[in-house]
Write an enzyme that holds these catalytic residues in place. Structure first.
Site, PDB file in Angstrom:
ATOM      1  N   CYS A 122      13.648  -0.755   8.080  1.00 33.29           N
ATOM      2  CA  CYS A 122      14.160  -2.094   8.452  1.00 33.29           C
ATOM      3  C   CYS A 122      15.530  -2.399   7.846  1.00 33.29           C
ATOM      4  O   CYS A 122      16.193  -3.341   8.263  1.00 33.29           O
ATOM      5  CB  CYS A 122      13.155  -3.169   8.055  1.00 33.29           C
ATOM      6  SG  CYS A 122      11.528  -2.893   8.753  1.00 33.29           S
ATOM      7  N   ASN A 128       8.731  -8.785  13.879  1.00 29.80           N
ATOM      8  CA  ASN A 128       9.573  -7.883  13.092  1.00 29.80           C
ATOM      9  C   ASN A 128      10.038  -6.738  13.995  1.00 29.80           C
ATOM     10  O   ASN A 128       9.236  -5.913  14.414  1.00 29.80           O
ATOM     11  CB  ASN A 128       8.735  -7.364  11.913  1.00 29.80           C
ATOM     12  CG  ASN A 128       9.489  -6.415  11.020  1.00 29.80           C
ATOM     13  OD1 ASN A 128      10.568  -5.943  11.359  1.00 29.80           O
ATOM     14  ND2 ASN A 128       8.909  -6.125   9.863  1.00 29.80           N
ATOM     15  N   HIS A 146      16.509  -9.983   7.121  1.00 29.90           N
ATOM     16  CA  HIS A 146      15.560  -9.211   7.935  1.00 29.90           C
ATOM     17  C   HIS A 146      14.389 -10.128   8.279  1.00 29.90           C
ATOM     18  O   HIS A 146      13.878 -10.852   7.426  1.00 29.90           O
ATOM     19  CB  HIS A 146      15.095  -7.985   7.149  1.00 29.90           C
ATOM     20  CG  HIS A 146      13.973  -7.260   7.811  1.00 29.90           C
ATOM     21  ND1 HIS A 146      13.982  -6.944   9.153  1.00 29.90           N
ATOM     22  CD2 HIS A 146      12.779  -6.801   7.329  1.00 29.90           C
ATOM     23  CE1 HIS A 146      12.854  -6.324   9.462  1.00 29.90           C
ATOM     24  NE2 HIS A 146      12.112  -6.232   8.373  1.00 29.90           N
TER      25      HIS A 146
HETATM   26  O1  UT7 Z   1       9.742  -4.784   7.524  1.00 30.09           O
HETATM   27  C1  UT7 Z   1       8.766  -4.549   6.547  1.00 30.09           C
HETATM   28  C2  UT7 Z   1       7.437  -4.705   7.186  1.00 30.09           C
HETATM   29  N1  UT7 Z   1       6.363  -5.182   6.397  1.00 30.09           N
HETATM   30  C3  UT7 Z   1       6.225  -6.432   5.939  1.00 30.09           C
HETATM   31  O2  UT7 Z   1       7.089  -7.253   5.976  1.00 30.09           O
HETATM   32  C4  UT7 Z   1       4.893  -6.767   5.385  1.00 30.09           C
HETATM   33  C5  UT7 Z   1       4.917  -7.701   4.224  1.00 30.09           C
HETATM   34  N2  UT7 Z   1       3.596  -8.264   4.065  1.00 30.09           N
HETATM   35  C6  UT7 Z   1       3.203  -9.344   4.764  1.00 30.09           C
HETATM   36  O3  UT7 Z   1       3.961  -9.889   5.540  1.00 30.09           O
HETATM   37  C7  UT7 Z   1       1.819  -9.872   4.515  1.00 30.09           C
HETATM   38  O4  UT7 Z   1       1.231  -9.178   3.447  1.00 30.09           O
HETATM   39  C8  UT7 Z   1       0.892  -9.756   5.772  1.00 30.09           C
HETATM   40  C9  UT7 Z   1       1.337 -10.755   6.818  1.00 30.09           C
HETATM   41  C10 UT7 Z   1       0.933  -8.351   6.328  1.00 30.09           C
HETATM   42  C11 UT7 Z   1      -0.549 -10.081   5.400  1.00 30.09           C
HETATM   43  O5  UT7 Z   1      -0.604 -11.380   4.800  1.00 30.09           O
HETATM   44  P1  UT7 Z   1      -1.436 -11.581   3.446  1.00 30.09           P
HETATM   45  O6  UT7 Z   1      -1.391 -13.029   3.152  1.00 30.09           O
HETATM   46  O7  UT7 Z   1      -0.844 -10.633   2.440  1.00 30.09           O
HETATM   47  O8  UT7 Z   1      -2.888 -11.181   3.908  1.00 30.09           O
HETATM   48  P2  UT7 Z   1      -3.816 -10.011   3.333  1.00 30.09           P
HETATM   49  O9  UT7 Z   1      -3.292  -8.675   3.726  1.00 30.09           O
HETATM   50  O10 UT7 Z   1      -4.051 -10.274   1.884  1.00 30.09           O
HETATM   51  O11 UT7 Z   1      -5.139 -10.277   4.126  1.00 30.09           O
HETATM   52  C12 UT7 Z   1      -5.852 -11.507   3.996  1.00 30.09           C
HETATM   53  C13 UT7 Z   1      -7.051 -11.476   4.929  1.00 30.09           C
HETATM   54  C14 UT7 Z   1      -7.869 -10.197   4.839  1.00 30.09           C
HETATM   55  O12 UT7 Z   1      -9.225 -10.539   4.968  1.00 30.09           O
HETATM   56  P3  UT7 Z   1     -10.164 -10.661   3.648  1.00 30.09           P
HETATM   57  O13 UT7 Z   1     -10.105  -9.296   3.011  1.00 30.09           O
HETATM   58  O14 UT7 Z   1      -9.523 -11.726   2.798  1.00 30.09           O
HETATM   59  O15 UT7 Z   1     -11.484 -11.036   4.223  1.00 30.09           O
HETATM   60  C15 UT7 Z   1      -7.452  -9.421   6.068  1.00 30.09           C
HETATM   61  O16 UT7 Z   1      -8.450  -8.560   6.545  1.00 30.09           O
HETATM   62  O17 UT7 Z   1      -6.595 -11.564   6.287  1.00 30.09           O
HETATM   63  C16 UT7 Z   1      -7.206 -10.531   7.057  1.00 30.09           C
HETATM   64  N3  UT7 Z   1      -6.282 -10.168   8.136  1.00 30.09           N
HETATM   65  C17 UT7 Z   1      -6.262 -10.825   9.313  1.00 30.09           C
HETATM   66  N4  UT7 Z   1      -6.984 -11.847   9.795  1.00 30.09           N
HETATM   67  C18 UT7 Z   1      -6.699 -12.283  11.029  1.00 30.09           C
HETATM   68  C19 UT7 Z   1      -5.338  -9.205   8.146  1.00 30.09           C
HETATM   69  N5  UT7 Z   1      -4.685  -9.226   9.331  1.00 30.09           N
HETATM   70  C20 UT7 Z   1      -5.249 -10.210  10.055  1.00 30.09           C
HETATM   71  C21 UT7 Z   1      -4.993 -10.709  11.346  1.00 30.09           C
HETATM   72  N6  UT7 Z   1      -5.741 -11.746  11.779  1.00 30.09           N
HETATM   73  N7  UT7 Z   1      -4.025 -10.214  12.153  1.00 30.09           N
END
Ligand code: UT7
Length: 329
Positions: free
Chosen positions: A115, A286, A256
């Site tokens: 990215c 993204n 970004h």
């Molecule tokens: O260009 C670089 C690319 N990468 C990034 O920019 C990624 C940077 N990271 C992020 O943007 C965030 O970490 C995410 C948006 C990917 C995830 O947000 P988060 O607040 O860190 O959520 P998490 O990964 O801690 O997941 C929280 C919960 C989980 O469930 P449990 O374990 O708490 O029951 C996930 O399974 O959300 C669940 N989850 C979803 N639920 C509904 C993960 N993806 C989804 C989804 N819909 N799409």
């Protein structure tokens, strides 16, 4: 002797097909509410079967060349940043050259810094130009990420989109204008944080690699989030310091476009209001290396960028790579 490398024109391309969060909720176990709250994304553009990365790139590049009031014949350098090339070889930059009829004397190559790719490409192109080898460079960030997304994995497929952005660089004898500087780096500590493991020589395509879905984006979101917040702020502060500027001298920050919460944290860190940031991730998701040049092109075409202003571009990406750039218009 020319003294500045300036942006002469910008262009971008978004595929016509738009997929909303509601559409995705019919495919994977997710909701508009979760995606908007956690990321700020509402919809993304998805390219069709006959729209490879090179096609999106060529459309964006063509718009940038027209905006610069040049023709393809004027371009003698093409640097294309992508993690989703049409194929491993030849380069997608050569496909753009062919599509646009760019001279066979032009140097054309791809660059992969995930990215942060557009900022890496910008610095490489401006350095080659500063060395006096090229007159007009096309710098492109282009991605068809939808071909590399696991549409069964809700933790990644809701985040990304397709698109391309491009700028044409030229030379001007106006010191203090154009690309003032770039600051780039990488922390190649853990490839598993964000990767497409299959398809390279480490895990060549095989029945096993397909069965284990190794050709798709894999990401440890929470870890990437923490690193992103740290390196974005570091890259922004470092380049401001290098140029003796303070954040309040920046009219627009063009970050970004990965996650609104990451941008909000950067805004707090720089003590700038969010309305000084160009944000379009709600409509694009993204788009990796395309995200900054698309946002830049949209902002310019909307008349939001004026002569004399300074923009700060800042990115992070897989690798983990990071970077920033300062442009005085
Ligand atoms: O260009 C670089 C690319 N990468 C990034 O920019 C990624 C940077 N990271 C992020 O943007 C965030 O970490 C995410 C948006 C990917 C995830 O947000 P988060 O607040 O860190 O959520 P998490 O990964 O801690 O997941 C929280 C919960 C989980 O469930 P449990 O374990 O708490 O029951 C996930 O399974 O959300 C669940 N989850 C979803 N639920 C509904 C993960 N993806 C989804 C989804 N819909 N799409």
């Amino acid at each position: 002797m020319p003294s500045s490398i300036v942006i002469l024109g910008t262009g971008s391309c978004a595929p016509t097909k738009i997929v909303s969060n509601h559409d995705l909720a019919k495919v994977v176990d997710t909701s508009d509410e979760w995606i908007v709250t956690r990321t700020g994304i509402r919809e993304r553009h998805i390219a069709g079967q006959h729209e490879p990365t090179s096609e999106l790139a060529a459309r964006a590049a063509s718009a940038a060349i027209a905006d610069a009031r040049l023709t393809a014949a004027d371009i003698d350098l093409v640097v294309l940043a992508t993690v989703t090339p049409d194929m491993p070889m030849p380069s997608t930059a050569c496909a753009v050259q062919r599509k646009l009829g760019i001279s066979e004397r032009a140097m054309c190559f791809d660059l992969n810094a995930a990215c942060t790719g557009f900022l890496y490409a910008l610095d490489v192109a401006r350095s080659l130009m500063a060395a006096g080898h090229h007159r007009h460079a096309l710098v492109i960030g282009a991605e068809k990420l939808s071909s590399f997304l696991d549409w069964q994995d809700r933790s990644t497929c809701v985040l990304f989109g397709d698109g391309a952005g491009a700028v044409v660089l030229g030379q001007a004898s106006e010191p203090g204008r154009g690309i003032l500087g770039c600051y780039l780096g990488a922390e190649g500590v853990d490839p598993s944080l964000l990767c497409i493991p299959g398809g390279g020589c480490l895990h060549p395509a095989s029945a096993h690699s397909v069965e284990h879905r190794q050709h798709y984006v894999k990401m440890k979101g929470r870890e990437i989030f923490k690193m992103a917040v740290r390196v974005m702020a570091g890259a922004a502060r470092e380049i401001l310091e290098q140029h003796g500027l303070t954040a309040d001298q920046i009219t627009w920050v063009i970050p970004h476009q990965a996650n609104l919460r990451i941008i909000e944290t950067l805004a707090k860190d720089l003590a700038l209001p969010l309305d000084r940031f160009i944000i379009n991730l709600d409509r694009y998701g993204n788009t990796s290396s395309a995200s900054i040049p698309i946002a830049l092109d949209e902002a310019r075409r909307a008349g939001r960028i004026h002569p004399g202003e300074i923009s700060l571009l800042v990115a992070f990406g897989g690798g983990l790579t990071y970077g920033s750039a300062l442009i005085r218009w």
